[in-house]
Design an enzyme around this catalytic site. Sequence first.
Site, PDB file in Angstrom:
ATOM      1  N   GLU A   1      36.641  74.475  14.480  1.00  0.00           N
ATOM      2  CA  GLU A   1      36.973  73.985  15.994  1.00  0.00           C
ATOM      3  C   GLU A   1      37.738  74.845  16.666  1.00  0.00           C
ATOM      4  O   GLU A   1      36.436  75.675  17.661  1.00  0.00           O
ATOM      5  CB  GLU A   1      37.613  72.598  16.352  1.00  0.00           C
TER       6      GLU A   1
ATOM      7  N   GLU B   1      36.972  65.815   9.367  1.00  0.00           N
ATOM      8  CA  GLU B   1      36.662  65.095   9.381  1.00  0.00           C
ATOM      9  C   GLU B   1      36.473  63.657   8.988  1.00  0.00           C
ATOM     10  O   GLU B   1      37.106  62.936   9.316  1.00  0.00           O
ATOM     11  CB  GLU B   1      36.098  64.919  10.998  1.00  0.00           C
TER      12      GLU B   1
HETATM   13  N1  T1G Z   1      26.113  74.672  12.001  1.00  0.00           N
HETATM   14  C1  T1G Z   1      24.395  74.811  11.819  1.00  0.00           C
HETATM   15  N2  T1G Z   1      24.300  76.764  11.496  1.00  0.00           N
HETATM   16  C2  T1G Z   1      25.772  76.558  10.507  1.00  0.00           C
HETATM   17  C3  T1G Z   1      26.941  75.977  10.779  1.00  0.00           C
HETATM   18  C4  T1G Z   1      27.089  75.417  11.292  1.00  0.00           C
HETATM   19  N3  T1G Z   1      28.295  73.889  11.184  1.00  0.00           N
HETATM   20  N4  T1G Z   1      27.850  76.815   9.709  1.00  0.00           N
HETATM   21  C5  T1G Z   1      26.888  77.661   8.991  1.00  0.00           C
HETATM   22  N5  T1G Z   1      25.560  77.632   9.529  1.00  0.00           N
HETATM   23  C6  T1G Z   1      24.185  78.354   9.490  1.00  0.00           C
HETATM   24  C7  T1G Z   1      24.339  79.946   9.863  1.00  0.00           C
HETATM   25  O1  T1G Z   1      24.383  79.904  11.060  1.00  0.00           O
HETATM   26  C8  T1G Z   1      23.816  80.391   8.759  1.00  0.00           C
HETATM   27  O2  T1G Z   1      22.110  80.219   9.217  1.00  0.00           O
HETATM   28  C9  T1G Z   1      23.686  80.060   7.336  1.00  0.00           C
HETATM   29  O3  T1G Z   1      24.423  79.060   7.732  1.00  0.00           O
HETATM   30  C10 T1G Z   1      24.997  80.544   6.025  1.00  0.00           C
HETATM   31  O4  T1G Z   1      26.289  80.710   6.494  1.00  0.00           O
HETATM   32  C11 T1G Z   1      33.024  67.327  15.741  1.00  0.00           C
HETATM   33  C12 T1G Z   1      33.131  70.286  16.663  1.00  0.00           C
HETATM   34  C13 T1G Z   1      30.236  76.913   5.641  1.00  0.00           C
HETATM   35  C14 T1G Z   1      32.305  79.015   5.255  1.00  0.00           C
HETATM   36  O5  T1G Z   1      32.222  75.920  11.906  1.00  0.00           O
HETATM   37  O6  T1G Z   1      31.744  78.987   8.483  1.00  0.00           O
HETATM   38  O7  T1G Z   1      32.572  70.442  13.340  1.00  0.00           O
HETATM   39  O8  T1G Z   1      21.891  83.369  10.034  1.00  0.00           O
HETATM   40  O9  T1G Z   1      25.825  83.230   6.977  1.00  0.00           O
HETATM   41  O10 T1G Z   1      29.101  82.840   4.474  1.00  0.00           O
HETATM   42  O11 T1G Z   1      34.721  68.372  15.425  1.00  0.00           O
HETATM   43  O12 T1G Z   1      29.015  79.211   7.311  1.00  0.00           O
HETATM   44  O13 T1G Z   1      21.057  81.793   7.666  1.00  0.00           O
HETATM   45  O14 T1G Z   1      20.526  81.370   9.630  1.00  0.00           O
HETATM   46  O15 T1G Z   1      27.483  81.580   7.551  1.00  0.00           O
HETATM   47  O16 T1G Z   1      28.818  81.399   2.690  1.00  0.00           O
HETATM   48  C15 T1G Z   1      32.992  73.914  12.579  1.00  0.00           C
HETATM   49  C16 T1G Z   1      30.579  76.993   9.785  1.00  0.00           C
HETATM   50  C17 T1G Z   1      32.381  73.343  13.147  1.00  0.00           C
HETATM   51  C18 T1G Z   1      32.003  75.787   9.991  1.00  0.00           C
HETATM   52  C19 T1G Z   1      29.391  79.163   4.749  1.00  0.00           C
HETATM   53  N6  T1G Z   1      32.261  74.333  11.510  1.00  0.00           N
HETATM   54  N7  T1G Z   1      30.030  77.810   9.342  1.00  0.00           N
HETATM   55  O17 T1G Z   1      29.537  80.699   4.878  1.00  0.00           O
HETATM   56  O18 T1G Z   1      27.126  81.961   5.283  1.00  0.00           O
HETATM   57  S1  T1G Z   1      31.957  72.240  15.599  1.00  0.00           S
HETATM   58  C20 T1G Z   1      31.794  75.734  11.285  1.00  0.00           C
HETATM   59  C21 T1G Z   1      31.254  78.361   8.406  1.00  0.00           C
HETATM   60  C22 T1G Z   1      32.549  70.925  14.099  1.00  0.00           C
HETATM   61  C23 T1G Z   1      34.174  68.730  15.238  1.00  0.00           C
HETATM   62  C24 T1G Z   1      33.292  69.765  15.072  1.00  0.00           C
HETATM   63  C25 T1G Z   1      30.448  79.416   6.797  1.00  0.00           C
HETATM   64  C26 T1G Z   1      30.567  79.109   6.095  1.00  0.00           C
HETATM   65  P1  T1G Z   1      20.864  81.827   8.729  1.00  0.00           P
HETATM   66  P2  T1G Z   1      27.010  82.021   6.494  1.00  0.00           P
HETATM   67  P3  T1G Z   1      28.502  81.639   4.010  1.00  0.00           P
END
Ligand code: T1G
Length: 692
Positions: free
Chosen positions: A125, A105
């Site tokens: 999302e 975004e």
């Molecule tokens: N928030 C907090 N922690 C996160 C995170 C996030 N968005 N994404 C990953 N982590 C942590 C995860 O828990 C892990 O922690 C570490 O980072 C490594 O992740 C307003 C509402 C980016 C493709 O849904 O898809 O934006 O276990 O093991 O395989 O509209 O993480 O090591 O303690 O998965 O290399 C939208 C979610 C949010 C992306 C990387 N974003 N993340 O994958 O590593 S909603 C997502 C992923 C939003 C707005 C809205 C993947 C990755 P720990 P990992 P990876």
Amino acid sequence: MTEPVTWTLDNGIGRIEIDNPPVNALSNAVRKGISDALKALGDERSLTAVVIACAGRTFIAGADIREFGKPRQPPTLAELCDQIERFPHPVVAALHGTALGGGFEIALACHARVAAIGTRIGLPEVKLGLIPGAGGTNRLARIVGAVEALQIALSGDPIDSDRAHALGLVDKVTDGEPVSQAVALARALKQPPVPTRSLPIEGAESAALEERIAKALSKTAGQHAPAAIVESLRRAIALPFDEAVAADRETFADLSAGAQSKALRHAFFAERQAAKFDSPVGSGKRIEKVAILGAGTMGGGIAMSFAAAGIAVLLIDTGTEALERGLARIQSNYDRSVSRKSISADEAERRLARIATATDRASAADADLVIEAVFEDMDLKKQIFSDLEAICAPDCILASNTSALDIDAIAHVLKHRDRFVGMHFFSPANVMKLCEIVRGADTSAATIASAITVARRIAKIPVVSGNCDGFIGNRMVAKRSAQVDRLLQQGALPQQVDAALKAFGFPMGPLAINDMSGLDIGYSIRKRRGTSFPIADAVVESGRLGQKTGGGYYRYEAGSRTPIADPEVAALIEQVRARLGVVPREFDEGQMIERMIYPLINEGAKILEEGIAQRASDIDVVWLNGYGFPRWRGGPMFHAGTVGLSEIAQKLTLFAEETGDASLMPSALLVRLAGAGATFDDWDKGTLRDAA
Ligand code: T1G
């Protein structure tokens, strides 16, 4: 603490850098940092443009999911996006790694985007039960048109940089680092820049859009987020930009407080948690060479998973014919993927080239990991492992893919049992994400850690299970199957049982699944164990073995896999009921769901109590990824918390009394947690364990 956002000004170009490991999530501090940096840069007289970039492995991967439900500090992400978009000079996003959710975004609010090749961009999302909360749908639709925007937001799947370029989402793809290219682009953009919000939305009133919407909504019935995304897009089309985004923010707040989003967020963290194993040995042994024994459907599927991850495998079977058949199956799977455009023909070829074959077990001599995937025969498996011990290096990990046999009994033939482990893949193994890592009595922590690491490398979701009959998943399924048969005995029909679980959110009913996999397998297991499911047994004994014989619980037209309710089956069931002296009764959908799901949760509690699973959330991960449990309900143990454990315990007691089946009585752990007004999540957090 170092600041997560810093800025510099060089030759008229401001550069804002976000450094918030591991994934540069948009925490309160990051949002404020970007906003403050823009304000400060805006005051610089020499400024002509700004580039926003990230340090580390990725661009912003989204909002910080851990901050959901906690107090937010200003600015909101929507305010920040507005600030970027209204900035008087061009702002260019330099993307690498992933630009997801709120990260995307921000990129959309910028006036242009440059991406390193291989960057993945998307709005995940929906997978968290949410809609893009900061104008994402509104801006995306203005750049790629309504139909594409809907597709991207509803699927939640990222698109790669090439596709993003083709759609006009990124202005330039570079095989170098993206920042210098972003600077060059920023210099070339016109001043003042054109805000995305001022662009029209293409395809807003097209038949194609309505068609997509109807299709998507029918596929996601019962789920709140997809319907809310459709509404968001409709508002983007109908309302002034600010009004539409304000409404999005309200919807976002409602959804994030709702049960479905909580369940989906639970699933997200549960999957990452499951791969964590308390061990002093780190991630274990590095695995480079893999051999798989058995070129059947399972062995082939496992080989494809390795090949997809770029790891070469040696597929071993006793005869050239078996190997040829196995390779032909793999080839036809690849052909199908190519024709569906899920992989390119070149990629299919590269993967196939990674799968070598051999007919001699001795060829596994230099493997770091051998996975046995032959049919379920204890003596054969024992023979294989005792041979392998003589052939392979002493530190080679030996894994069995058994789903039904005792891991410790197989290990018995080995002198060094510490390196032996179960790796239970699910069929089709090239598609299914779950891998139960089964820990035998002597399996070492290092072996478990290595198995987890290699499973993650091949994009599986590993869950550690203790050794017991059925491990975590199948042990629980068996409890459900018993209740399915009981429901049929007492008055329900196959189509009603299946419809109930589909209404709950499973993609298929259990009886249709049984028909697909063949009813004779379960039958012979029951015979061997001396147990009986009266209806299931009668169906098999009447010669109906499932789809392969044209009928099982349903009938099938030639060449079709669509289950059709069959009066013959109803008559067969009637006969069994008469023989058992049962007066059939009616069950509504809710009653059937309770009778099938609560015993399964009860078994999960026993699995937890016995230490077979490390955490309740691991059990959820098993069900979400191996058994089609609806993700938006979070898995059986999370769902139990939504229903209330005391309600479940009461119902189980009632079922036990009604049927005289004492095995349905709530487990000690379930009773204790229910008594404390707690959930399985509380158990995972450890707060109740000490009191236990
Ligand atoms: N928030 C907090 N922690 C996160 C995170 C996030 N968005 N994404 C990953 N982590 C942590 C995860 O828990 C892990 O922690 C570490 O980072 C490594 O992740 C307003 C509402 C980016 C493709 O849904 O898809 O934006 O276990 O093991 O395989 O509209 O993480 O090591 O303690 O998965 O290399 C939208 C979610 C949010 C992306 C990387 N974003 N993340 O994958 O590593 S909603 C997502 C992923 C939003 C707005 C809205 C993947 C990755 P720990 P990992 P990876």
